[in-house]
Motif scaffolding. Structure first.
Motif, PDB file in Angstrom:
ATOM      1  N   ASP A 122       0.572  -1.225   0.061  1.00  0.00           N
ATOM      2  CA  ASP A 122      -0.102  -0.033  -0.033  1.00  0.00           C
ATOM      3  C   ASP A 122       0.793   1.375   0.073  1.00  0.00           C
ATOM      4  O   ASP A 122       0.634   2.219  -0.508  1.00  0.00           O
ATOM      5  N   ARG A 125       1.838   2.119  -3.264  1.00  0.00           N
ATOM      6  CA  ARG A 125       0.901   2.840  -4.333  1.00  0.00           C
ATOM      7  C   ARG A 125       0.566   4.394  -3.639  1.00  0.00           C
ATOM      8  O   ARG A 125       0.490   5.121  -4.406  1.00  0.00           O
ATOM      9  N   ASP A 126       0.383   4.313  -2.083  1.00  0.00           N
ATOM     10  CA  ASP A 126       0.061   5.897  -1.713  1.00  0.00           C
ATOM     11  C   ASP A 126       1.152   6.924  -2.003  1.00  0.00           C
ATOM     12  O   ASP A 126       0.872   7.884  -2.569  1.00  0.00           O
ATOM     13  N   MET A 128       3.189   6.489  -4.566  1.00  0.00           N
ATOM     14  CA  MET A 128       3.101   7.067  -6.087  1.00  0.00           C
ATOM     15  C   MET A 128       1.805   8.171  -6.326  1.00  0.00           C
ATOM     16  O   MET A 128       2.091   8.836  -7.376  1.00  0.00           O
ATOM     17  N   ARG A 129       0.967   8.086  -5.219  1.00  0.00           N
ATOM     18  CA  ARG A 129      -0.144   9.000  -5.402  1.00  0.00           C
ATOM     19  C   ARG A 129       0.412  10.469  -4.841  1.00  0.00           C
ATOM     20  O   ARG A 129      -0.385  11.288  -4.495  1.00  0.00           O
ATOM     21  N   GLY A 130       1.642  10.367  -4.474  1.00  0.00           N
ATOM     22  CA  GLY A 130       2.192  11.564  -3.733  1.00  0.00           C
ATOM     23  C   GLY A 130       1.764  11.594  -2.329  1.00  0.00           C
ATOM     24  O   GLY A 130       1.848  12.874  -1.588  1.00  0.00           O
ATOM     25  N   ARG A 131       1.830  10.674  -1.660  1.00  0.00           N
ATOM     26  CA  ARG A 131       1.249  10.722  -0.262  1.00  0.00           C
ATOM     27  C   ARG A 131       2.288  10.312   0.810  1.00  0.00           C
ATOM     28  O   ARG A 131       3.068   8.979   0.446  1.00  0.00           O
ATOM     29  N   PRO A 154       7.086  10.242  -1.134  1.00  0.00           N
ATOM     30  CA  PRO A 154       7.133  10.172  -2.833  1.00  0.00           C
ATOM     31  C   PRO A 154       8.477  10.936  -3.069  1.00  0.00           C
ATOM     32  O   PRO A 154       8.852  11.773  -2.355  1.00  0.00           O
ATOM     33  N   ASP A 162       7.058  15.143 -11.913  1.00  0.00           N
ATOM     34  CA  ASP A 162       6.358  13.800 -11.624  1.00  0.00           C
ATOM     35  C   ASP A 162       7.007  12.826 -10.504  1.00  0.00           C
ATOM     36  O   ASP A 162       8.063  13.033 -10.086  1.00  0.00           O
ATOM     37  N   ASN A 267       0.951  16.546   3.475  1.00  0.00           N
ATOM     38  CA  ASN A 267       0.253  15.590   2.592  1.00  0.00           C
ATOM     39  C   ASN A 267       0.464  14.081   3.392  1.00  0.00           C
ATOM     40  O   ASN A 267       0.547  13.224   2.696  1.00  0.00           O
TER      41      ASN A 267
END
Ligand code: C2E
Ligand code: CA
Ligand code: CA
Length: 738
Positions: A122, A125-126, A128-131, A154, A162, A267
């Motif tokens: 997880d 994934r978090d 990669m979503r910038g968290r 990230p 990016d 964030n």
């Protein structure tokens, strides 16, 4: 009944006191609860603050470090391999298990040499979503299998902006545990840290995860029912306010909780710190207070009960003492009348004899020989009475020389025998105590079925009073008829005065005849009493009674005045009239002024005294010498004097010879002797003597032809008897006269 009421009243008071104490105890317990809860809240807040500070510093440090490293990495165009090599030194400084970089494809490169796919995690994934995030407790899937937490940020490519990968740092879970793991609330408190996904980051002790979930749910419900609880905690935490409450675990055990959120970077997701303490910990704290209070309460209740019992025992003892004093006769030491009356209760429905006893003249003993001697006599009598009592029999010294006795006998002869024995012994006291005339009087009443004991004792008293002063009798049984007579007489006495005022005494007239019954020449006025129901009462019922109590003088004067009134009425109406004789009782003669009074009355009505004759009984003469004078006085005023009832018992020739009467009335008892030789002889000699003395003779009570014939033959002057006329009402008498 009365006793029951008393007991239930005491019971209610006891209940009330215990109730009050229970309420007081409840109040104390609530106060202790409040106080302890407040204490608990304060302690929890302290614990929470401590945890918060530790965690905040730790989390902030990791994130800051990772942020710096990530910026550094994003700035340079180097391979993942090279990034990891550079991080090698940092691992050692920060005591991290490893640092790793996951590239955009999910391949991880770690400082401890792992290179594999981690795209399933997880945090990747978090990231990669910038968290920025921290993981829950994880089982390390790379190196040594142990509990870990992963902090991740990230990594941005500086030129393209990016996310090019995720940088993470792995710590052993024990590192976080050490921060929050200290012995709070004596080991009863537990602290949990959750991430934004409500996954558990760390717990101060190892607990079943499912329980924690339900715990969290309960906490969430407590904090907020409708709004987002997380938001509320966040807002409160920013304001420095901790969220308190009670929550329940799935097993149903209640806990106090304190919840707060850590303020991390923008964030990063929120991290919540939850401290809970089981309610039973508070109970444990309370226990010494409560048990002390319980002890105190128990002691107080025991004291109250002991006090109450003691009080009751004392009261009972006092009551007994008071009763003893009330029931014991001071002089004899035996029962008094109150005790006697109370003891008689148990004889209800039974038969026996109630006896009232006193001495003939106890006052004399007291007056002459002194109170001490009197007391000695009473005590000796008491001894004799009690010695004569059977097993179930009672006696009491009522007062002065009065004693009450109850004999359980059914046989009157037996009672008489026992009374005589007692009386004999009591009489013997005279010689023993050197006091003359110790003579008892017993009144006895048979009780068929004991109901109203006082009444029976009253009857015995009545019987005793009836023989008071009689030397021939020392005991008497209650006689219903005698008592009835006494009561009747009392009724007559009470009604007398009013009857005089209302003129309810009537005069009836019985004619006296002369000349062989041919002519009515006089009459006797005889009184009749008409009661309030219109019934006639004959003089035989009330004359002897009024003679006894002295009322007769009033009645005699009443009759005398009414005869005068009648004579004057006849005079005024010009009717034929004749002398009327009036009876004067012995008692009336005791008034010295009787002659003056009667003369005044005659004058008042203008009646010639010749028209009124006065009948005085022979017996009055015997008892009062002054009567002689009175007779002369009356005669001087013009009244004709008749000796009434001559020959009735006391007849004396001597009396006859010195008499100054004008007329002699032969009593019916002499007339009844006619037909009997000796009776006739007596009558003949009496009439002969009377004639010689110049007396007029009237024969009274002549009922038969033979009697009438004998009377006329033996030179009697007049006859008054049923054979000719009975007493009649005035109207009839007036008809007869005219
Ligand atoms: P007493 O003075 O000897 O009166 C005569 C009584 O004998 C009357 O009774 C009368 O009714 C009754 N008598 C007359 N003839 C006969 C007869 O043939 N046979 C029988 N069996 N009786 C006869 P009474 O009226 O009942 O009075 C009874 C007594 O009451 C009187 O005896 C008198 O002593 C007394 N008494 C009546 N009125 C007065 C009164 O006004 N004053 C006083 N002090 N005594 C009164
Ligand atoms: Ca008379
Ligand atoms: Ca008479």
């Amino acid at each position: 009944m009365h006793k029951m009421k008393k007991i239930s009243k005491r019971f209610l008071i006891l209940l009330f006191v215990i109730g009050c104490m229970a309420i007081a105890m409840k109040y104390c317990k609530e106060r202790i609860d409040d106080k302890l809860s407040q204490e608990m809240k304060n302690s929890m807040e302290l614990v929470a603050q401590q945890n918060e500070t530790g965690l905040q510093r730790e989390f902030q440090a990791q994130y800051n470090l990772l942020e710096i490293l990530a910026t550094e990495i994003g700035r340079q165009e180097i391979s993942s391999q090279q990034i990891v090599e550079r991080l090698q030194t940092v691992v050692n400084i920060y005591d991290s298990k490893r640092i790793g970089y996951v590239d955009a494809q999910g391949t991880v490169y770690t400082t401890d040499g792992f290179q594999q796919d981690l795209s399933f995690r997880d945090f990747f994934r978090d990231g990669m979503r910038g968290r920025v995030s921290v993981t829950e407790v994880l089982e390390d899937s790379l190196g040594e299998h142990e509990k870990i937490n992963v902090f991740s940020v990230p990594v941005y490519n500086e030129s393209s902006e990016d996310v090019m990968g995720v940088l993470f740092m792995t710590f052993r879970n024990s590192r976080l545990q050490d921060i929050i793991d200290y012995n709070c609330f004596n080991g009863n408190g537990t602290t949990y840290v959750f991430n934004q996904e409500e996954e558990m980051v760390v717990a101060s002790e190892d607990t079943d995860i499912s329980d924690k979930k339900s715990l969290l749910k309960s906490v969430r419900e407590q904090i907020s029912k409708d709004t987002d609880y997380a938001k509320k905690v966040d807002t409160n935490s920013q304001a420095g306010v901790h969220q308190f409450g009670t929550c329940t675990t799935s097993s149903g055990s209640k806990h106090y909780f304190c919840c707060t959120a850590l303020n991390l970077m923008q964030n990063s997701g929120s991290v919540y710190v939850l401290t809970i303490v089981p309610e039973k910990y508070l109970t444990q704290l309370e226990e010494p207070f409560i048990s002390t209070m319980q002890w105190l309460l128990t002691i107080v209740i025991v004291l109250i009960i002991l006090g109450g019992v003691g009080f009751l025992v004392l009261q009972r003892r006092n009551e007994k003492e008071i009763r003893r004093r009330l029931c014991v006769d001071k002089l004899t030491g035996g029962d008094n009348l109150a005790a006697f009356t109370e003891k008689m209760e148990k004889y209800k429905g039974q038969s026996g004899y109630a006896i009232s006893m006193d001495l003939d003249d106890f006052k004399m003993i007291n007056d002459t020989f002194g109170i001490d001697k009197g007391d000695e006599v009473i005590c000796e009598i008491w001894r004799i009475i009690t010695e004569h009592l059977g097993k179930d029999e009672l006696a009491a010294h009522a007062n002065a020389d009065n004693f009450a006795i109850f004999l359980q006998e059914d046989n009157q002869d037996q009672v008489e025998k026992r009374i005589k024995e007692m009386a004999e012994e009591i009489c013997m006291l005279s010689a023993q105590l050197n006091v003359p005339h110790i003579v008892p009087a017993f009144g006895i009443s048979y009780i068929h079925k004991l109901e109203e004991r006082d009444w029976e004792y009253g009857k015995a008293n009545t019987a005793k009073n009836q023989i008071k002063g009689r030397r021939d009798l020392f005991y008497a049984f209650f006689d219903e008829k005698a008592t009835q007579k006494i009561q009747e007489e009392k009724g007559l006495e009470d009604a007398f005065q009013q009857s005089i005022e209302e003129e309810r005494f009537e005069l009836w007239y019985q004619p006296k005849v002369i000349q062989g019954g041919e002519v009515i020449h006089a009459a006797e006025a005889l009184v009749r009493w008409r009661d309030d129901k219109g019934k006639l009462i004959s003089p035989g019922k009330f004359i002897p009674l009024f003679e006894k109590n002295g009322m007769i003088s009033i009645l005699d004067e009443y009759v005398f005045e009414h005869v005068c009134m009648q004579q004057s009425e006849w005079q005024n109406m010009n009717m034929k009239s004749m002398p009327i004789s009036v009876n004067i009782s012995r008692a009336s003669l005791y008034f010295d002024d009787i002659v003056e009074r009667y003369t005044d009355i005659v004058k008042k009505y203008g009646v010639d005294p010749k028209m009124i004759q006065l009948e005085i009984t022979e017996s009055a003469m015997m008892e009062n010498d002054e009567v002689e004078e009175l007779i002369e006085k009356f005669q001087k005023q013009g009244f004709e004097m008749h000796m009434d009832d001559f020959g009735n018992g006391y007849s004396s020739m001597a009396l006859l010879s010195k008499t100054k009467f004008d007329v002699l009335k032969l009593d019916k008892s002499l007339i009844d002797g006619i037909g009997d030789t000796s009776g006739e002889l007596l009558l003949e000699s009496l009439t002969g003597l009377a004639k010689k003395l110049g007396l007029t003779i009237v024969a009274e009570g002549v009922e038969t032809k033979e009697q009438a014939a004998f009377i006329w033959e033996h030179s009697c002057d007049a006859i008054q008897g049923y054979y000719y006329y009975k007493p009649m009402q005035v109207e009839e008498f007036e008809d007869l006269m005219n």
